[in-house]
Write an enzyme that holds these catalytic residues in place. Structure first.
Site, short mmCIF file in Angstrom:
data_model
loop_
_atom_site.label_atom_id
_atom_site.label_comp_id
_atom_site.label_asym_id
_atom_site.label_seq_id
_atom_site.Cartn_x
_atom_site.Cartn_y
_atom_site.Cartn_z
N HIS A 37 -3.21 -15.72 4.28
CA HIS A 37 -3.89 -16.11 5.52
C HIS A 37 -4.59 -14.92 6.17
CE1 HIS A 37 -0.65 -15.16 8.80
NE2 HIS A 37 -0.78 -14.18 7.93
N LEU A 60 0.85 -1.20 0.00
CA LEU A 60 0.00 0.00 0.00
C LEU A 60 0.89 1.25 0.00
CD1 LEU A 60 -2.62 -1.24 2.63
CD2 LEU A 60 -2.98 -0.98 0.15
C1 LIG Z 1 1.12 -9.29 7.58
S1 LIG Z 1 1.77 -8.10 6.59
C2 LIG Z 1 2.98 -9.02 5.69
C3 LIG Z 1 4.09 -8.19 5.22
C4 LIG Z 1 5.23 -9.00 4.60
N1 LIG Z 1 4.75 -9.82 3.48
C5 LIG Z 1 5.87 -9.88 5.65
O1 LIG Z 1 5.64 -11.07 5.65
O2 LIG Z 1 6.57 -9.34 6.47
C6 LIG Z 1 0.51 -7.86 5.39
C7 LIG Z 1 0.84 -6.77 4.42
O3 LIG Z 1 -0.23 -6.67 3.49
C8 LIG Z 1 -0.27 -5.31 3.05
N2 LIG Z 1 -1.55 -5.08 2.37
C9 LIG Z 1 -2.78 -5.11 2.92
N3 LIG Z 1 -3.71 -4.86 1.98
C10 LIG Z 1 -3.04 -4.67 0.79
C11 LIG Z 1 -3.44 -4.38 -0.54
N4 LIG Z 1 -4.74 -4.24 -0.87
N5 LIG Z 1 -2.49 -4.27 -1.50
C12 LIG Z 1 -1.18 -4.42 -1.19
N6 LIG Z 1 -0.72 -4.69 0.07
C13 LIG Z 1 -1.66 -4.81 1.05
C14 LIG Z 1 -0.10 -4.56 4.37
O4 LIG Z 1 0.25 -3.22 4.15
C15 LIG Z 1 1.00 -5.38 5.02
O5 LIG Z 1 2.27 -4.88 4.68
O1 LIG Z 2 1.53 -11.00 13.88
C1 LIG Z 2 0.75 -10.37 13.17
C2 LIG Z 2 0.11 -9.25 13.63
C3 LIG Z 2 -0.77 -8.60 12.79
C4 LIG Z 2 -1.42 -7.43 13.21
C5 LIG Z 2 -1.71 -7.24 14.53
C6 LIG Z 2 -2.41 -6.13 14.90
C7 LIG Z 2 -2.77 -5.22 13.95
O2 LIG Z 2 -3.46 -4.12 14.35
C8 LIG Z 2 -2.45 -5.39 12.63
C9 LIG Z 2 -1.80 -6.52 12.25
O3 LIG Z 2 -1.06 -9.00 11.57
C10 LIG Z 2 -0.42 -10.08 11.13
C11 LIG Z 2 -0.71 -10.47 9.83
O4 LIG Z 2 -1.62 -9.79 9.10
C12 LIG Z 2 -0.07 -11.55 9.28
O5 LIG Z 2 -0.36 -11.89 8.02
C13 LIG Z 2 0.84 -12.27 10.03
C14 LIG Z 2 1.12 -11.90 11.31
C15 LIG Z 2 0.49 -10.80 11.86
#
Ligand SMILES: C[S@@+](CC[C@H](N)C(=O)[O-])C[C@H]1O[C@@H](n2cnc3c(N)ncnc32)[C@H](O)[C@@H]1O
Ligand SMILES: O=c1cc(-c2ccc(O)cc2)oc2c(O)c(O)ccc12
EC number: 2.1.1.240
Length: 361
Positions: free
Chosen positions: A265, A228
């Site tokens: 997930h 994003l």
């Molecule tokens: C749990 S995090 C995982 C980040 C990274 N892949 C990791 O494993 O560290 C989920 C990511 O999805 C991104 N995200 C959520 N909605 C999205 C969208 N519509 N398009 C692109 N990215 C998105 C969030 O900004 C966030 O960085």
């Molecule tokens: O470990 C996480 C934690 C989050 C998370 C927790 C609280 C928030 O307000 C936003 C995100 O989300 C996760 C996630 O989306 C994922 O794919 C893996 C791990 C976690």
């Protein structure tokens, strides 16, 4: 007063109550872990280089000496949960053996200046802001909101991250710790997954920790981190790494491979199919024979798993229930969404609690 149904003896009644207490107070393991990190116990033991006695820890951490027994009780539960280890050392002053505390492999990862430190992760995930969503789980089961987090805050986790920079920073820093660790493992244990690729887009790749590590390990590979706009804003790329802001439900930059770690997930089956169809479009124009989607996520319901691994996966699944609209999936559930998205085959490489799943058109 009769015993409850199924309880035949006083011991069974006491055991049943004990189990309820254990499950009631389990969260104190998390709170004790957070406290140890905030006090800097792992850092102090690491700096000392040897096991530390309670009095040495009290001095090193500037603990109020009147609370020494409290520190003893805190470390006692953390030894029980295998965060620290307890050994005997000879005390010249006392001329007798004395308990001392040392790091385990887990607490070595809680030392803040350890390159693969994950200390920021538990501190963030046990923050009241995140934990509060769980107090709305029962409410969520009877309301129409997408998640308990939404029931609490009126926004989804990513919308909230867009409007609250502190929160955005906290969750991104926490995610980075996992991305850095997984990246280190991927380049060592999953070379076969990335070899031969010339371009890869890390979709929803956060601040790019995985892509940085993979790009550095594979000279012929250029990576794009796609997330994003507010997440990638201001992030510096390099000759082999670039950042692109956008929405993965709209379109995904084209590449030989799409990488999805901790993404699917987060989402419902329907949303996953929508994402995977966009991923399929993104690799369609590649003439690389190895074009694919690479997923790094959990597979639940695996046989022959250690109990703790199963429990951690199920706890993670309930975290997804509390925070987002996603879930952890069984292999059957994964294959259903792969085939529904137009993919025809997949290959699995286990990676601890998670697996790397290569999915082919
Ligand atoms: C749990 S995090 C995982 C980040 C990274 N892949 C990791 O494993 O560290 C989920 C990511 O999805 C991104 N995200 C959520 N909605 C999205 C969208 N519509 N398009 C692109 N990215 C998105 C969030 O900004 C966030 O960085
Ligand atoms: O470990 C996480 C934690 C989050 C998370 C927790 C609280 C928030 O307000 C936003 C995100 O989300 C996760 C996630 O989306 C994922 O794919 C893996 C791990 C976690």
């Amino acid at each position: 007063m009769a015993f409850p149904n199924g309880v035949e003896s006083a011991q069974e009644l006491l055991n049943a109550q004990a189990h309820v207490w254990n499950q009631t107070f389990n969260y104190i393991n998390s709170m004790s872990l957070k406290c140890a990190i905030q006090l800097g116990i792992p850092d102090a033991i690491h700096k000392q280089g040897n096991p530390m006695t309670l009095s040495q820890l009290v001095d090193a951490l500037s603990i109020n000496k009147a609370k020494s027994n409290g520190l003893f009780r805190l470390i006692r539960i953390l030894v029980h949960s295998k965060i620290f280890d307890k050994v005997k050392i000879w005390s010249e002053d006392k001329q007798e053996e004395e308990d001392a505390y040392c790091l385990t492999r887990a607490s070595r990862l809680l030392v803040r200046d350890e390159p693969l430190s994950v200390a920021a992760y538990p501190v963030a995930l046990i923050d009241p802001f995140f934990v509060d969503a769980f107090h709305h789980m029962s409410e969520w089961f009877v309301d129409d909101h997408p998640s308990p987090f939404y029931s609490k805050y009126g926004k989804d986790v990513w919308e909230y991250a867009e409007i609250d920079q502190n929160y955005n920073q906290m969750i991104n820093k926490a995610m980075e710790t996992d991305a850095r660790l997984v990246s280190r493992i991927l380049v060592q244990e999953c070379k076969h997954v990335f070899e031969g690729l010339e371009t890869m887009v890390d979709v929803a790749g956060g601040t790019g920790m995985v892509a940085r590590g993979v790009a550095a390990a594979f000279p012929g590979l250029k990576c794009v981190v796609f997330d994003l706009p507010h997440v990638v804003a201001g992030l510096e790329g390099s000759e082999k790494l670039s950042f692109v802001g956008g929405d993965m439900f709209d379109s995904i930059p084209h590449a030989d491979a799409v990488f999805l770690k901790w993404i699917l997930h987060d989402w419902t089956d329907e949303e996953c199919i929508a994402i995977l169809k966009k991923c399929k479009e993104a690799i369609a124009s590649s003439n690389n024979n190895g074009r694919k989607v690479i997923i790094a996520d959990m597979i639940v319901g695996e046989d022959r798993e250690e109990d703790e691994a199963t429990e951690t996966k199920l706890l993670f699944d309930v975290q997804m229930l509390a925070l987002v609209t996603g879930k952890e999936r069984s292999m059957k559930e994964w294959s259903n969404i792969f085939y529904a998205s137009g993919f025809t085959k997949y290959n699995i490489t286990p990676l601890g609690l998670r697996s790397v799943i290569e999915v082919y058109p």
